[in-house]
Design a protein around this motif. Structure first.
Motif, PDB file in Angstrom:
ATOM      1  N   LEU A  39       0.824  -1.209   0.000  1.00 49.06           N
ATOM      2  CA  LEU A  39       0.000   0.000   0.000  1.00 49.06           C
ATOM      3  C   LEU A  39       0.861   1.263   0.000  1.00 49.06           C
ATOM      4  O   LEU A  39       0.579   2.222  -0.726  1.00 49.06           O
ATOM      5  N   TYR A  40       1.919   1.257   0.806  1.00 46.63           N
ATOM      6  CA  TYR A  40       2.817   2.403   0.844  1.00 46.63           C
ATOM      7  C   TYR A  40       3.487   2.605  -0.508  1.00 46.63           C
ATOM      8  O   TYR A  40       3.579   3.733  -1.007  1.00 46.63           O
ATOM      9  N   ASN A  41       3.951   1.510  -1.111  1.00 45.40           N
ATOM     10  CA  ASN A  41       4.587   1.608  -2.431  1.00 45.40           C
ATOM     11  C   ASN A  41       3.620   2.141  -3.477  1.00 45.40           C
ATOM     12  O   ASN A  41       4.005   2.955  -4.322  1.00 45.40           O
ATOM     13  N   ASN A  42       2.364   1.700  -3.424  1.00 48.46           N
ATOM     14  CA  ASN A  42       1.354   2.217  -4.349  1.00 48.46           C
ATOM     15  C   ASN A  42       1.160   3.719  -4.158  1.00 48.46           C
ATOM     16  O   ASN A  42       1.082   4.470  -5.136  1.00 48.46           O
ATOM     17  N   ALA A  43       1.076   4.152  -2.908  1.00 52.70           N
ATOM     18  CA  ALA A  43       0.898   5.580  -2.616  1.00 52.70           C
ATOM     19  C   ALA A  43       2.119   6.375  -3.085  1.00 52.70           C
ATOM     20  O   ALA A  43       1.980   7.448  -3.684  1.00 52.70           O
ATOM     21  N   TYR A  44       3.312   5.849  -2.827  1.00 50.13           N
ATOM     22  CA  TYR A  44       4.531   6.544  -3.233  1.00 50.13           C
ATOM     23  C   TYR A  44       4.632   6.636  -4.754  1.00 50.13           C
ATOM     24  O   TYR A  44       5.002   7.682  -5.299  1.00 50.13           O
ATOM     25  N   ASP A  45       4.283   5.560  -5.444  1.00 50.50           N
ATOM     26  CA  ASP A  45       4.304   5.576  -6.913  1.00 50.50           C
ATOM     27  C   ASP A  45       3.326   6.610  -7.461  1.00 50.50           C
ATOM     28  O   ASP A  45       3.650   7.351  -8.401  1.00 50.50           O
ATOM     29  N   ALA A  46       2.138   6.676  -6.856  1.00 50.18           N
ATOM     30  CA  ALA A  46       1.153   7.682  -7.281  1.00 50.18           C
ATOM     31  C   ALA A  46       1.677   9.087  -7.007  1.00 50.18           C
ATOM     32  O   ALA A  46       1.509  10.002  -7.832  1.00 50.18           O
ATOM     33  N   TYR A  47       2.327   9.262  -5.876  1.00 53.90           N
ATOM     34  CA  TYR A  47       2.950  10.535  -5.515  1.00 53.90           C
ATOM     35  C   TYR A  47       3.949  10.960  -6.591  1.00 53.90           C
ATOM     36  O   TYR A  47       3.946  12.108  -7.045  1.00 53.90           O
ATOM     37  N   GLN A  48       4.789  10.027  -7.012  1.00 53.98           N
ATOM     38  CA  GLN A  48       5.781  10.324  -8.043  1.00 53.98           C
ATOM     39  C   GLN A  48       5.124  10.684  -9.377  1.00 53.98           C
ATOM     40  O   GLN A  48       5.569  11.603 -10.072  1.00 53.98           O
ATOM     41  N   ARG A  49       4.063   9.963  -9.730  1.00 52.66           N
ATOM     42  CA  ARG A  49       3.356  10.268 -10.987  1.00 52.66           C
ATOM     43  C   ARG A  49       2.731  11.661 -10.946  1.00 52.66           C
ATOM     44  O   ARG A  49       2.789  12.404 -11.939  1.00 52.66           O
ATOM     45  N   ASP A  52       5.459  14.137 -11.423  1.00 53.60           N
ATOM     46  CA  ASP A  52       5.847  14.155 -12.837  1.00 53.60           C
ATOM     47  C   ASP A  52       4.859  14.979 -13.655  1.00 53.60           C
ATOM     48  O   ASP A  52       5.264  15.791 -14.496  1.00 53.60           O
ATOM     49  N   ARG A  53       3.575  14.769 -13.423  1.00 50.89           N
ATOM     50  CA  ARG A  53       2.558  15.521 -14.169  1.00 50.89           C
ATOM     51  C   ARG A  53       2.623  17.012 -13.871  1.00 50.89           C
ATOM     52  O   ARG A  53       2.358  17.844 -14.727  1.00 50.89           O
ATOM     53  N   LEU A  54       2.998  17.351 -12.619  1.00 50.24           N
ATOM     54  CA  LEU A  54       3.108  18.760 -12.250  1.00 50.24           C
ATOM     55  C   LEU A  54       4.411  19.377 -12.738  1.00 50.24           C
ATOM     56  O   LEU A  54       4.595  20.587 -12.667  1.00 50.24           O
ATOM     57  N   GLY A  55       5.325  18.516 -13.194  1.00 50.60           N
ATOM     58  CA  GLY A  55       6.592  19.014 -13.708  1.00 50.60           C
ATOM     59  C   GLY A  55       7.582  19.406 -12.623  1.00 50.60           C
ATOM     60  O   GLY A  55       8.440  20.251 -12.849  1.00 50.60           O
ATOM     61  N   VAL A  56       7.461  18.802 -11.444  1.00 48.08           N
ATOM     62  CA  VAL A  56       8.418  19.079 -10.368  1.00 48.08           C
ATOM     63  C   VAL A  56       9.360  17.892 -10.255  1.00 48.08           C
ATOM     64  O   VAL A  56       8.967  16.738 -10.411  1.00 48.08           O
ATOM     65  N   GLU A  57      10.636  18.194  -9.978  1.00 45.83           N
ATOM     66  CA  GLU A  57      11.658  17.153 -10.019  1.00 45.83           C
ATOM     67  C   GLU A  57      11.597  16.216  -8.813  1.00 45.83           C
ATOM     68  O   GLU A  57      11.576  15.005  -8.956  1.00 45.83           O
ATOM     69  N   ASP A  58      11.578  16.768  -7.607  1.00 42.67           N
ATOM     70  CA  ASP A  58      11.635  15.933  -6.410  1.00 42.67           C
ATOM     71  C   ASP A  58      10.290  15.799  -5.716  1.00 42.67           C
ATOM     72  O   ASP A  58       9.829  14.708  -5.437  1.00 42.67           O
ATOM     73  N   GLU A  59       9.694  16.910  -5.378  1.00 45.19           N
ATOM     74  CA  GLU A  59       8.422  16.876  -4.675  1.00 45.19           C
ATOM     75  C   GLU A  59       7.685  18.187  -4.844  1.00 45.19           C
ATOM     76  O   GLU A  59       8.270  19.226  -5.107  1.00 45.19           O
ATOM     77  N   ASP A  60       6.376  18.099  -4.707  1.00 40.26           N
ATOM     78  CA  ASP A  60       5.512  19.274  -4.724  1.00 40.26           C
ATOM     79  C   ASP A  60       5.087  19.538  -3.290  1.00 40.26           C
ATOM     80  O   ASP A  60       4.692  18.607  -2.573  1.00 40.26           O
ATOM     81  N   ASP A  61       5.153  20.779  -2.854  1.00 42.71           N
ATOM     82  CA  ASP A  61       4.839  21.094  -1.461  1.00 42.71           C
ATOM     83  C   ASP A  61       3.439  20.633  -1.057  1.00 42.71           C
ATOM     84  O   ASP A  61       3.260  20.050   0.011  1.00 42.71           O
ATOM     85  N   ASP A  62       2.451  20.872  -1.895  1.00 43.67           N
ATOM     86  CA  ASP A  62       1.083  20.486  -1.541  1.00 43.67           C
ATOM     87  C   ASP A  62       0.908  18.968  -1.514  1.00 43.67           C
ATOM     88  O   ASP A  62       0.246  18.427  -0.624  1.00 43.67           O
ATOM     89  N   VAL A  63       1.503  18.274  -2.463  1.00 47.35           N
ATOM     90  CA  VAL A  63       1.424  16.807  -2.471  1.00 47.35           C
ATOM     91  C   VAL A  63       2.141  16.252  -1.239  1.00 47.35           C
ATOM     92  O   VAL A  63       1.665  15.319  -0.589  1.00 47.35           O
ATOM     93  N   GLU A  64       3.267  16.848  -0.881  1.00 45.81           N
ATOM     94  CA  GLU A  64       4.003  16.428   0.316  1.00 45.81           C
ATOM     95  C   GLU A  64       3.165  16.645   1.577  1.00 45.81           C
ATOM     96  O   GLU A  64       3.144  15.794   2.470  1.00 45.81           O
ATOM     97  N   ILE A  65       2.472  17.770   1.653  1.00 46.93           N
ATOM     98  CA  ILE A  65       1.606  18.034   2.806  1.00 46.93           C
ATOM     99  C   ILE A  65       0.514  16.973   2.902  1.00 46.93           C
ATOM    100  O   ILE A  65       0.241  16.448   3.986  1.00 46.93           O
ATOM    101  N   ILE A  66      -0.107  16.626   1.779  1.00 49.21           N
ATOM    102  CA  ILE A  66      -1.147  15.595   1.775  1.00 49.21           C
ATOM    103  C   ILE A  66      -0.567  14.265   2.253  1.00 49.21           C
ATOM    104  O   ILE A  66      -1.113  13.607   3.141  1.00 49.21           O
ATOM    105  N   PHE A  67       0.540  13.860   1.675  1.00 53.93           N
ATOM    106  CA  PHE A  67       1.159  12.572   1.991  1.00 53.93           C
ATOM    107  C   PHE A  67       1.547  12.508   3.470  1.00 53.93           C
ATOM    108  O   PHE A  67       1.198  11.559   4.181  1.00 53.93           O
TER     109      PHE A  67
END
Length: 90
Positions: A39-49, A52-67
């Motif tokens: 489940l964690y790997n699925n969530a992390y993979d979705a996070y990475q996708r 990628d769609r947002l065009g950020v290299e490492d992380e997006d602040d809002d996605v990181e806050i959600i996660f």
């Protein structure tokens, strides 16, 4: 790393200790092949996708806050469940 037994159990469950150094009798719920690991790997993979769609290299602040917020919600609920279980409030 832990302040009380509930946290000791929690950190053992999430695999934060070197194998054999966690709470005796408590297994790592995130070990390879365990449902939490998948489940964690699925969530992390979705996070990475999403990043990628947002065009950020490492992380997006809002996605990181959600996660991170969802991880903290899980920790809070788990520790409260442990606390209520110790009280046996039936």
């Amino acid at each position: 790393m832990h302040e009380n037994y509930a946290e000791y159990v929690y950190y053992t469950l999430i695999g934060a200790y070197i194998p054999g150094c966690g709470a005796p009798g408590i297994e790592n719920a995130f070990a390879d092949g365990e449902p939490c690991s998948e489940l964690y790997n699925n969530a992390y993979d979705a996070y990475q996708r999403i990043c990628d769609r947002l065009g950020v290299e490492d992380e997006d602040d809002d996605v990181e806050i959600i996660f991170q917020s969802l991880l903290m919600i899980s920790q809070t609920l788990g520790l409260k469940m442990f606390h209520y279980g110790q009280k046996d409030i039936r």
